[in-house]
Design an enzyme around this catalytic site. Sequence first.
Site, PDB file in Angstrom:
ATOM      1  N   ILE A  17      15.665  -8.844 -27.048  1.00  0.00           N
ATOM      2  CA  ILE A  17      16.446  -9.959 -26.483  1.00  0.00           C
ATOM      3  C   ILE A  17      17.853  -9.468 -26.133  1.00  0.00           C
ATOM      4  O   ILE A  17      18.395  -9.785 -25.071  1.00  0.00           O
ATOM      5  CB  ILE A  17      16.516 -11.142 -27.463  1.00  0.00           C
ATOM      6  CG1 ILE A  17      15.125 -11.749 -27.657  1.00  0.00           C
ATOM      7  CG2 ILE A  17      17.482 -12.221 -26.955  1.00  0.00           C
ATOM      8  CD1 ILE A  17      15.055 -12.874 -28.673  1.00  0.00           C
ATOM      9  N   GLY A  18      18.422  -8.656 -27.040  1.00  0.00           N
ATOM     10  CA  GLY A  18      19.752  -8.103 -26.777  1.00  0.00           C
ATOM     11  C   GLY A  18      19.806  -7.403 -25.431  1.00  0.00           C
ATOM     12  O   GLY A  18      20.752  -7.572 -24.657  1.00  0.00           O
ATOM     13  N   ARG A  99       5.530 -18.285 -39.462  1.00  0.00           N
ATOM     14  CA  ARG A  99       6.980 -18.354 -39.518  1.00  0.00           C
ATOM     15  C   ARG A  99       7.503 -18.508 -40.941  1.00  0.00           C
ATOM     16  O   ARG A  99       8.556 -17.997 -41.275  1.00  0.00           O
ATOM     17  CB  ARG A  99       7.486 -19.496 -38.644  1.00  0.00           C
ATOM     18  CG  ARG A  99       7.397 -19.193 -37.178  1.00  0.00           C
ATOM     19  CD  ARG A  99       7.626 -20.445 -36.397  1.00  0.00           C
ATOM     20  NE  ARG A  99       8.753 -21.171 -36.958  1.00  0.00           N
ATOM     21  CZ  ARG A  99      10.001 -20.989 -36.577  1.00  0.00           C
ATOM     22  NH1 ARG A  99      10.275 -20.139 -35.633  1.00  0.00           N
ATOM     23  NH2 ARG A  99      10.966 -21.688 -37.125  1.00  0.00           N
ATOM     24  N   ASN A 106      14.239 -12.968 -43.527  1.00  0.00           N
ATOM     25  CA  ASN A 106      15.418 -13.161 -42.694  1.00  0.00           C
ATOM     26  C   ASN A 106      16.566 -13.894 -43.364  1.00  0.00           C
ATOM     27  O   ASN A 106      17.722 -13.764 -42.937  1.00  0.00           O
ATOM     28  CB  ASN A 106      15.042 -13.897 -41.403  1.00  0.00           C
ATOM     29  CG  ASN A 106      14.386 -12.941 -40.426  1.00  0.00           C
ATOM     30  OD1 ASN A 106      14.881 -11.840 -40.225  1.00  0.00           O
ATOM     31  ND2 ASN A 106      13.287 -13.343 -39.846  1.00  0.00           N
ATOM     32  N   GLY A 131      17.578 -15.888 -33.832  1.00  0.00           N
ATOM     33  CA  GLY A 131      16.646 -15.198 -34.736  1.00  0.00           C
ATOM     34  C   GLY A 131      15.865 -16.187 -35.582  1.00  0.00           C
ATOM     35  O   GLY A 131      16.432 -17.115 -36.166  1.00  0.00           O
ATOM     36  N   ASN A 132      14.572 -15.989 -35.667  1.00  0.00           N
ATOM     37  CA  ASN A 132      13.696 -16.930 -36.379  1.00  0.00           C
ATOM     38  C   ASN A 132      13.619 -16.697 -37.877  1.00  0.00           C
ATOM     39  O   ASN A 132      13.758 -15.570 -38.324  1.00  0.00           O
ATOM     40  CB  ASN A 132      12.282 -16.830 -35.790  1.00  0.00           C
ATOM     41  CG  ASN A 132      12.180 -17.608 -34.504  1.00  0.00           C
ATOM     42  OD1 ASN A 132      12.748 -18.687 -34.381  1.00  0.00           O
ATOM     43  ND2 ASN A 132      11.462 -17.049 -33.544  1.00  0.00           N
ATOM     44  N   ASP A 160      12.205 -23.866 -25.658  1.00  0.00           N
ATOM     45  CA  ASP A 160      11.142 -24.879 -25.715  1.00  0.00           C
ATOM     46  C   ASP A 160      11.381 -25.949 -24.642  1.00  0.00           C
ATOM     47  O   ASP A 160      10.453 -26.405 -23.976  1.00  0.00           O
ATOM     48  CB  ASP A 160      11.121 -25.520 -27.109  1.00  0.00           C
ATOM     49  CG  ASP A 160      11.140 -24.468 -28.199  1.00  0.00           C
ATOM     50  OD1 ASP A 160      10.190 -23.684 -28.272  1.00  0.00           O
ATOM     51  OD2 ASP A 160      12.134 -24.410 -28.951  1.00  0.00           O
ATOM     52  N   ARG A 163      10.473 -24.475 -21.346  1.00  0.00           N
ATOM     53  CA  ARG A 163       9.009 -24.366 -21.255  1.00  0.00           C
ATOM     54  C   ARG A 163       8.381 -25.713 -20.935  1.00  0.00           C
ATOM     55  O   ARG A 163       7.456 -25.820 -20.124  1.00  0.00           O
ATOM     56  CB  ARG A 163       8.448 -23.848 -22.589  1.00  0.00           C
ATOM     57  CG  ARG A 163       8.696 -22.379 -22.851  1.00  0.00           C
ATOM     58  CD  ARG A 163       8.423 -21.998 -24.297  1.00  0.00           C
ATOM     59  NE  ARG A 163       8.452 -20.554 -24.491  1.00  0.00           N
ATOM     60  CZ  ARG A 163       8.537 -19.961 -25.668  1.00  0.00           C
ATOM     61  NH1 ARG A 163       8.599 -20.686 -26.784  1.00  0.00           N
ATOM     62  NH2 ARG A 163       8.547 -18.645 -25.758  1.00  0.00           N
ATOM     63  N   HIS A 188      12.138 -25.354 -34.160  1.00  0.00           N
ATOM     64  CA  HIS A 188      11.633 -24.361 -33.198  1.00  0.00           C
ATOM     65  C   HIS A 188      10.422 -23.680 -33.841  1.00  0.00           C
ATOM     66  O   HIS A 188      10.503 -22.598 -34.398  1.00  0.00           O
ATOM     67  CB  HIS A 188      12.705 -23.333 -32.840  1.00  0.00           C
ATOM     68  CG  HIS A 188      12.128 -22.202 -32.023  1.00  0.00           C
ATOM     69  ND1 HIS A 188      11.671 -22.371 -30.737  1.00  0.00           N
ATOM     70  CD2 HIS A 188      11.895 -20.903 -32.321  1.00  0.00           C
ATOM     71  CE1 HIS A 188      11.188 -21.223 -30.286  1.00  0.00           C
ATOM     72  NE2 HIS A 188      11.312 -20.318 -31.236  1.00  0.00           N
TER      73      HIS A 188
END
Length: 329
Positions: A17-18, A99, A106, A131-132, A160, A163, A188
């Site tokens: 992503i960065g 998740r 995380n 970040g998830n 989302d 989308r 999310h």
Amino acid sequence: MTRTPVNVTVTGAAGQIGYALLFRIASGQLLGADVPVSLRLLEIPQGLKAAEGTAMELDDCAFPLLRGIEITDDANAAFSGANVALLVGARPRTKGMERGDLLSANGGIFKPQGKAINDNAADDIKVLVVGNPANTNALIAQAAAPDVPAERFTAMTRLDHNRAISQLAAKTGAQVTDIKRLTIWGNHSATQYPDIFHAEIAGKNAAETVNDEQWLADTFIPTVAKRGAAIIEARGASSAASAANAAVDHVHTWINGTPEGDWTSMGIPSDGSYGVPEGIISSFPVTTKNGAYEIVQGLDINDFSRARIDASVKELTEERDAVRELGLL
Ligand code: NAD
Ligand code: LMR
């Protein structure tokens, strides 16, 4: 141009992503075409070399707005004077991983980063957690930053939102620009609820235009809610360019405002609106103006929506309880 640069800190700068995000920030798409930007890139030690490579490429673009790049593995240095912080660095979900498994992996990252933001960031700091699990990571960071107003910590549900707009446009043959007032509620995650009951397509109510509750329940909602997993299945890696695009959209809208007659979706600390327990970071319909956001009030929530909002909020309260038990709150 004499304007002082805006300091933007990006964590996980060497990740996928960065790589999709930094060039868009440096080119002016995050803050505006006349706003100079100074980048601070935070990585873990193993990521520093790759971040340096990305910084070399940023230099090679000769972006007129880019006034500096600092690369560090020290969170205090990375958030020093930060006006905008994009917390991307985390462990991405891989195939077959749920998740919930990510919470302990995380959680430990976001508590020290929240403290570093508390101790070092500029007074006007705005934080977006990508970040998830994004909502709960944002809660952990926010709880570790008692001197920063809680509402400055937000989580990304704009991907989302985008989308859902795209799926609705495809179903109805509308242009994406015709679709307004769509809402993502909740987490999310696969429990999120994309709500079209208040949405409009070219000025007409979206749910009435679609007029197909079975499509809504069995196709639209699961397609949007499980899109992240579908991308992982197809690409073998989680969404990157579309996630970076949504991060740019989120911050740009927060700073520059929602268009008249429209709103967006952001994960924000609940004030108790719509029966969502105060304090958890849940997605709501929001309007933005002058760098602040407000929850859209007074929407009629039907039974179909109520059950789905409640289910996603329940998951968020369970995540909150889990990280509390881990000592992260
Ligand atoms: P990636 O593995 O390619 O990159 C993550 C980077 O973060 C790596 O370079 C890693 O070294 C770095 N990192 C890890 N811990 C760090 C720390 N403590 N400080 C600074 N950097 C650290 O992952 P990615 O594909 O870029 O995804 C990043 C995160 O974004 C994942 O959690 C992913 O699940 C999430 N994501 C969220 C959304 C959303 O809509 N909210 C969408 C897509 C992806
Ligand atoms: C996405 O929505 O694409 C990601 O959040 C998926 C994931 O779990 O990384």
